[in-house]
Design an enzyme around this catalytic site. Sequence first.
Site, mmCIF file in Angstrom:
data_model
loop_
_atom_site.group_PDB
_atom_site.id
_atom_site.type_symbol
_atom_site.label_atom_id
_atom_site.label_comp_id
_atom_site.label_asym_id
_atom_site.label_seq_id
_atom_site.Cartn_x
_atom_site.Cartn_y
_atom_site.Cartn_z
ATOM 1 N N SER A 145 0.602 -1.520 -0.323
ATOM 2 C CA SER A 145 -0.229 -0.221 -0.021
ATOM 3 C C SER A 145 0.524 1.455 -0.127
ATOM 4 O O SER A 145 1.956 1.192 0.725
ATOM 5 C CB SER A 145 -0.927 0.025 1.282
ATOM 6 O OG SER A 145 -1.087 0.826 1.267
ATOM 7 N N TYR B 164 -2.386 -1.176 9.924
ATOM 8 C CA TYR B 164 -2.452 -1.723 8.848
ATOM 9 C C TYR B 164 -1.319 -1.202 8.069
ATOM 10 O O TYR B 164 -1.007 -1.788 7.262
ATOM 11 C CB TYR B 164 -3.606 -1.030 8.728
ATOM 12 C CG TYR B 164 -3.884 -0.478 6.529
ATOM 13 C CD1 TYR B 164 -4.604 -1.987 6.330
ATOM 14 C CD2 TYR B 164 -3.149 0.083 6.158
ATOM 15 C CE1 TYR B 164 -4.306 -2.110 5.334
ATOM 16 C CE2 TYR B 164 -3.802 0.162 4.762
ATOM 17 C CZ TYR B 164 -3.957 -1.191 4.403
ATOM 18 O OH TYR B 164 -4.514 -1.718 2.778
#
Length: 254
Positions: free
Chosen positions: A139, A152
């Site tokens: 990401s 995350y």
Amino acid sequence: MQITGHTIFIPGATSGIGLALARAFHAAGNVVIVGGRRTELLERIVAENPGMHAARIDTADPASIAEAAATVIAEHPELDTLITMAGIMRAEDWHSADGFLDTAEEIVTTNVLGPIRLIAAFVEHLQSRPDATIMTVSSGLAFAPLAVTPTYNASKAAIHMLSESIRLQLADTSVRIVELEPPSVRTALMPGQEESEFAMPLDDFVTEVMGIIASSPDATEIQVENVKFLRYGEARGDYPYVVATLNRLDPHGH
């Protein structure tokens, strides 16, 4: 990675980026096996996409991964590509353990142990194929943190370094490691993200990803233009500005 002619297993392909990529790879002339937990949803996807296949898998469950791997390899011995798409994103409050600990453990199980276990289940088979690919999914938040999603962010940073490391180890094999680095994309990964004006439209993201794969088959990192602001903040020397901008403007960053 070539754009066509592969047999691809995508755990986490029942919605969002995973499903959109599955459809795009299928349309490009690949054999695609979608993976997910809900059998009825898998059946619907296969019915809506003739020629696509499905396998039930829960990437948070080691036994489910092992069972799915055995089934997929037995039914599709030509399998040469694994895309470790499955992942979750949750907000956390680290002011007290009650605000984050259970959530953090769930994220690590799915986002870090899940890909590790998937790779472990398929890596020997993939080495038997003449041209194989493992595509990991990190990401933009692996490179710049969104304050509300600490675990995350960390899980995706772990996937980035894992990808870098196993690429070195597997350099003497037929398996290449490709890392997909999404920016914020309009999916249901986080509440409100599908409507976020700061998130990239899903179709635009997938079209750009497929274009990168087609034009740069030797790329080790798949980066759409929208993610480069996050990816290269430190290299450009504007990392503090990147972090401040991300956390001021995009509460649903990916």
